[in-house]
Design an enzyme around this catalytic site. Structure first.
Site, PDB file in Angstrom:
ATOM      1  N   ASN A   1       0.174  18.091 -21.561  1.00 25.15           N
ATOM      2  CA  ASN A   1      -0.194  17.057 -22.527  1.00 25.15           C
ATOM      3  C   ASN A   1      -0.269  17.584 -23.956  1.00 25.15           C
ATOM      4  OD1 ASN A   1      -0.600  14.502 -21.167  1.00 25.15           O
ATOM      5  ND2 ASN A   1      -2.055  15.653 -19.932  1.00 25.15           N
TER       6      ASN A   1
ATOM      7  N   ARG B   1       0.810  -1.237   0.000  1.00 23.38           N
ATOM      8  CA  ARG B   1       0.000   0.000   0.000  1.00 23.38           C
ATOM      9  C   ARG B   1       0.836   1.276   0.000  1.00 23.38           C
ATOM     10  NH1 ARG B   1      -3.210  -2.831   4.047  1.00 23.38           N
ATOM     11  NH2 ARG B   1      -4.839  -3.971   2.956  1.00 23.38           N
TER      12      ARG B   1
ATOM     13  N   HIS C   1       7.632   7.250 -27.774  1.00 20.65           N
ATOM     14  CA  HIS C   1       6.665   8.197 -27.209  1.00 20.65           C
ATOM     15  C   HIS C   1       6.977   9.627 -27.684  1.00 20.65           C
ATOM     16  CE1 HIS C   1       4.008  10.076 -24.303  1.00 20.65           C
ATOM     17  NE2 HIS C   1       5.017  10.821 -23.884  1.00 20.65           N
TER      18      HIS C   1
ATOM     19  N   LYS D   1       3.470  11.169 -11.889  1.00 22.75           N
ATOM     20  CA  LYS D   1       2.516  10.372 -12.666  1.00 22.75           C
ATOM     21  C   LYS D   1       3.142   9.010 -12.887  1.00 22.75           C
ATOM     22  CE  LYS D   1      -0.317  13.507 -15.394  1.00 22.75           C
ATOM     23  NZ  LYS D   1      -0.617  13.979 -16.763  1.00 22.75           N
TER      24      LYS D   1
ATOM     25  N   HIS E   1      -0.074  15.261 -26.876  1.00 19.96           N
ATOM     26  CA  HIS E   1      -0.191  13.899 -26.358  1.00 19.96           C
ATOM     27  C   HIS E   1      -1.512  13.214 -26.742  1.00 19.96           C
ATOM     28  CE1 HIS E   1       3.346  15.065 -24.153  1.00 19.96           C
ATOM     29  NE2 HIS E   1       3.416  13.921 -23.516  1.00 19.96           N
TER      30      HIS E   1
ATOM     31  N   GLU F   1      -3.817  17.160 -11.722  1.00 15.16           N
ATOM     32  CA  GLU F   1      -4.335  17.523 -13.044  1.00 15.16           C
ATOM     33  C   GLU F   1      -5.841  17.855 -13.031  1.00 15.16           C
ATOM     34  OE1 GLU F   1      -2.404  15.634 -16.427  1.00 15.16           O
ATOM     35  OE2 GLU F   1      -4.331  15.640 -17.444  1.00 15.16           O
TER      36      GLU F   1
ATOM     37  N   LYS G   1       8.146  22.274 -15.335  1.00 13.74           N
ATOM     38  CA  LYS G   1       7.293  21.171 -14.872  1.00 13.74           C
ATOM     39  C   LYS G   1       7.009  21.307 -13.380  1.00 13.74           C
ATOM     40  CE  LYS G   1       5.839  16.601 -15.190  1.00 13.74           C
ATOM     41  NZ  LYS G   1       5.871  15.317 -15.853  1.00 13.74           N
TER      42      LYS G   1
ATOM     43  N   GLU H   1       9.842  16.489 -25.864  1.00 12.13           N
ATOM     44  CA  GLU H   1       9.187  16.967 -24.632  1.00 12.13           C
ATOM     45  C   GLU H   1       9.761  18.336 -24.224  1.00 12.13           C
ATOM     46  OE1 GLU H   1       6.552  15.547 -23.460  1.00 12.13           O
ATOM     47  OE2 GLU H   1       6.686  13.353 -23.557  1.00 12.13           O
TER      48      GLU H   1
ATOM     49  N   ARG I   1      -2.257  21.498 -15.215  1.00 10.80           N
ATOM     50  CA  ARG I   1      -1.316  20.414 -15.540  1.00 10.80           C
ATOM     51  C   ARG I   1      -1.629  19.759 -16.883  1.00 10.80           C
ATOM     52  NH1 ARG I   1       1.486  15.738 -11.748  1.00 10.80           N
ATOM     53  NH2 ARG I   1       2.678  14.832 -13.456  1.00 10.80           N
TER      54      ARG I   1
ATOM     55  N   HIS J   1      -0.661   9.873 -28.174  1.00 11.18           N
ATOM     56  CA  HIS J   1      -1.070   8.592 -27.571  1.00 11.18           C
ATOM     57  C   HIS J   1      -1.873   7.772 -28.579  1.00 11.18           C
ATOM     58  CE1 HIS J   1      -0.625  10.124 -23.133  1.00 11.18           C
ATOM     59  NE2 HIS J   1       0.515   9.849 -23.704  1.00 11.18           N
TER      60      HIS J   1
HETATM   61  P1  NAD Z   1      12.248   4.211 -22.400  1.00  9.43           P
HETATM   62  O1  NAD Z   1      12.116   4.158 -20.956  1.00  9.43           O
HETATM   63  O2  NAD Z   1      11.693   3.069 -23.198  1.00  9.43           O
HETATM   64  O3  NAD Z   1      13.788   4.392 -22.767  1.00  9.43           O
HETATM   65  C1  NAD Z   1      14.157   4.482 -24.103  1.00  9.43           C
HETATM   66  C2  NAD Z   1      15.215   3.434 -24.493  1.00  9.43           C
HETATM   67  O4  NAD Z   1      16.492   3.879 -24.058  1.00  9.43           O
HETATM   68  C3  NAD Z   1      15.005   2.077 -23.876  1.00  9.43           C
HETATM   69  O5  NAD Z   1      15.406   1.086 -24.792  1.00  9.43           O
HETATM   70  C4  NAD Z   1      15.940   2.132 -22.689  1.00  9.43           C
HETATM   71  O6  NAD Z   1      16.320   0.849 -22.236  1.00  9.43           O
HETATM   72  C5  NAD Z   1      17.102   2.864 -23.265  1.00  9.43           C
HETATM   73  N1  NAD Z   1      17.942   3.585 -22.325  1.00  9.43           N
HETATM   74  C6  NAD Z   1      17.561   4.218 -21.196  1.00  9.43           C
HETATM   75  N2  NAD Z   1      18.581   4.907 -20.679  1.00  9.43           N
HETATM   76  C7  NAD Z   1      19.642   4.683 -21.473  1.00  9.43           C
HETATM   77  C8  NAD Z   1      20.976   5.140 -21.462  1.00  9.43           C
HETATM   78  N3  NAD Z   1      21.410   6.004 -20.551  1.00  9.43           N
HETATM   79  N4  NAD Z   1      21.815   4.701 -22.424  1.00  9.43           N
HETATM   80  C9  NAD Z   1      21.361   3.860 -23.392  1.00  9.43           C
HETATM   81  N5  NAD Z   1      20.100   3.422 -23.479  1.00  9.43           N
HETATM   82  C10 NAD Z   1      19.252   3.838 -22.524  1.00  9.43           C
HETATM   83  O7  NAD Z   1      11.564   5.537 -22.996  1.00  9.43           O
HETATM   84  P2  NAD Z   1      11.545   7.045 -22.509  1.00  9.43           P
HETATM   85  O8  NAD Z   1      11.485   7.840 -23.743  1.00  9.43           O
HETATM   86  O9  NAD Z   1      12.565   7.318 -21.499  1.00  9.43           O
HETATM   87  O10 NAD Z   1      10.137   7.142 -21.754  1.00  9.43           O
HETATM   88  C11 NAD Z   1       8.931   6.961 -22.444  1.00  9.43           C
HETATM   89  C12 NAD Z   1       7.867   6.576 -21.448  1.00  9.43           C
HETATM   90  O11 NAD Z   1       7.714   7.624 -20.507  1.00  9.43           O
HETATM   91  C13 NAD Z   1       6.516   6.336 -22.068  1.00  9.43           C
HETATM   92  O12 NAD Z   1       5.976   5.140 -21.567  1.00  9.43           O
HETATM   93  C14 NAD Z   1       5.701   7.527 -21.616  1.00  9.43           C
HETATM   94  O13 NAD Z   1       4.334   7.227 -21.476  1.00  9.43           O
HETATM   95  C15 NAD Z   1       6.330   7.852 -20.308  1.00  9.43           C
HETATM   96  N6  NAD Z   1       6.164   9.246 -19.886  1.00  9.43           N
HETATM   97  C16 NAD Z   1       5.697   9.472 -18.635  1.00  9.43           C
HETATM   98  C17 NAD Z   1       5.569  10.768 -18.171  1.00  9.43           C
HETATM   99  C18 NAD Z   1       5.132  11.019 -16.761  1.00  9.43           C
HETATM  100  O14 NAD Z   1       4.852  12.165 -16.414  1.00  9.43           O
HETATM  101  N7  NAD Z   1       5.103  10.010 -15.925  1.00  9.43           N
HETATM  102  C19 NAD Z   1       5.903  11.850 -18.997  1.00  9.43           C
HETATM  103  C20 NAD Z   1       6.378  11.576 -20.276  1.00  9.43           C
HETATM  104  C21 NAD Z   1       6.507  10.262 -20.713  1.00  9.43           C
HETATM  105  N1  GLY Z   2       3.797  14.414 -18.778  1.00  8.88           N
HETATM  106  C1  GLY Z   2       2.593  15.052 -18.401  1.00  8.88           C
HETATM  107  C2  GLY Z   2       2.474  15.298 -16.932  1.00  8.88           C
HETATM  108  O1  GLY Z   2       3.330  14.944 -16.166  1.00  8.88           O
HETATM  109  O2  GLY Z   2       1.494  15.823 -16.510  1.00  8.88           O
END
Ligand code: NAD
Ligand code: GLY
Length: 367
Positions: free
Chosen positions: A244, A120, A264, A142, A247, A236, A226, A184, A240, A251
């Protein structure tokens, strides 16, 4: 190193940005409730950075539980989340065990959600290793996994104790992933800071060449924006949603093509072009401004044309957006460059013509 603070009604945490931070475990140690952590990472990041972090922590008497997941957006699901719980339970992890996310946004989002659920609520720390995670996903709490019918549909708002963004980790990031992170960053300029947008136009070459000063400035400015927005609207309820921008379309691209086909950030890049074009259709941007948005996204090495799903399929995917209220899709559009707004609903004929416009590439669709 610079440190920003994210201040929320009932918590506050630091975001450290700098070089060589992975080895500075003294940043992490004061945040541990007991000397035990589970480091959640994947099979791409683990060979690069897991041992370094583990050794540093163990040197200070911290017991580490490594959890190495399969890499990729297509694994951001229940099955992979369960692997985290399996590993935590098998290692007798406790409620005060800190989960450390060592990876990009996929690892960060899944670790945060696992932390929100485990017994939890266990504490967690973000060590983002991609540019995208450093400028966006590691900050703001998030957390989520995907559902086949919609991106990030199952999750929780759950804040980390700390974010440690070590710029040196970006050295191993593939080119395409760097560009995805820049998407981003462009988002922040477009939604709320016209001067930053101009800075990005002037410095895109340096960013893509990984100039340390340019990258650090871009990460800092993004995290400042941010933190400011999330500080005003953690869950949100209002402002906030502006984060997006691009997005709702993005998405839909990810779900429509199948998760993992486009990154992404790539989907967000093309999505921001559609958001700009929709803003032009609303009479808010002119043609030159849309061309300016397009040029910056192209200069970042991102796609500027979206796949051709047909209007019905686009609308079906966008209908699963988390901003939908009473069945109405709430779009984030640009009233002008550097100023985003929420637009509840767009006329179907406007959307139909957008999905037939040159911003759509008829050769791209789900195979
Ligand atoms: P990811 O986590 O898939 O990483 C991209 C690739 O790079 C992967 O293959 C990973 O293994 C590799 N990698 C990571 N660090 C590395 C490094 N230092 N050197 C070499 N390779 C490396 O993708 P991402 O673009 O980091 O994140 C995308 C995700 O984030 C999506 O699922 C999206 O929905 C989410 N997201 C969330 C928020 C939020 O607010 N929580 C905001 C934006 C995106
Ligand atoms: N990436 C959108 C948010 O964090 O609200």
């Amino acid at each position: 190193m610079i440190t920003l603070d994210l201040t929320l009604p009932d918590t506050r945490y630091p975001i450290h940005i700098g070089h060589g931070l992975l080895d500075q475990v003294e940043l992490i140690l004061p945040h541990l409730r007991i000397p035990q952590v589970a480091i959640i990472t994947n099979d791409v990041v683990a060979p690069l950075y897991l041992q370094r972090l583990t050794q540093q922590l163990e040197k200070h008497g911290v017991r580490t539980i490594p959890v190495v997941l399969p890499d990729g957006e297509e694994h951001k699901n229940w099955q992979t989340l369960n692997l985290i719980f399996d590993a935590l339970l098998a290692a007798n992890a406790e409620r005060k065990t800190t989960l450390i996310a060592l990876g990009g946004g996929v690892i960060g989002d899944m670790t945060g959600f696992a932390a929100a659920c485990y017994q939890r609520g266990a504490p967690f720390i973000q060590i983002p290793t991609t540019l995208l995670a450093q400028v966006d996903s590691s900050v703001g709490g998030k957390t989520a996994i995907n559902h086949p019918l919609g991106k990030n549909m199952i999750g929780a708002f759950y804040q980390p104790q700390l974010v440690v963004a070590d710029m040196d980790l970006l050295a191993t990031l593939p080119e395409r992933e760097l560009s995805a992170g820049i998407a981003e960053i462009i988002k922040y300029g477009l939604l709320g800071d016209i001067d930053f947008l101009g800075w990005l136009e002037a410095n895109m070459g340096k960013l893509r060449a990984r100039d340390p000063a340019a990258l650090q400035y871009a990460v800092r400015r993004s995290c400042e924006m941010k933190a400011e927005i999330v500080g005003q609207d953690e869950k949100e309820q209002g402002i906030r949603a502006l984060l997006n921008l691009g997005h709702t379309f993005g998405h839909a691209i990810e779900a429509g093509l199948g998760y993992g086909k486009w990154l992404h950030g790539e989907a967000v890049g093309a999505g921001m072009v559609l958001a700009a074009a929709a803003s032009q259709a609303m009479g808010w941007l002119d043609e030159q401004e849309v061309a300016r948005v397009q040029a910056l996204i192209a200069a970042a090495g991102l796609p500027i044309r979206s796949p051709d799903f047909g209007a019905a399929e686009w609308l079906r995917h966008m209908g699963h957006d988390k901003k939908v209220e009473s069945g109405v899709i709430r779009f984030v559009l640009l009233q002008k460059l550097g100023q985003a707004i929420i637009q509840p609903g767009l006329p179907v004929p406007l959307l139909e013509s957008l999905f037939r416009s040159p911003h759509i590439d008829p050769t791209l669709a789900r195979q």
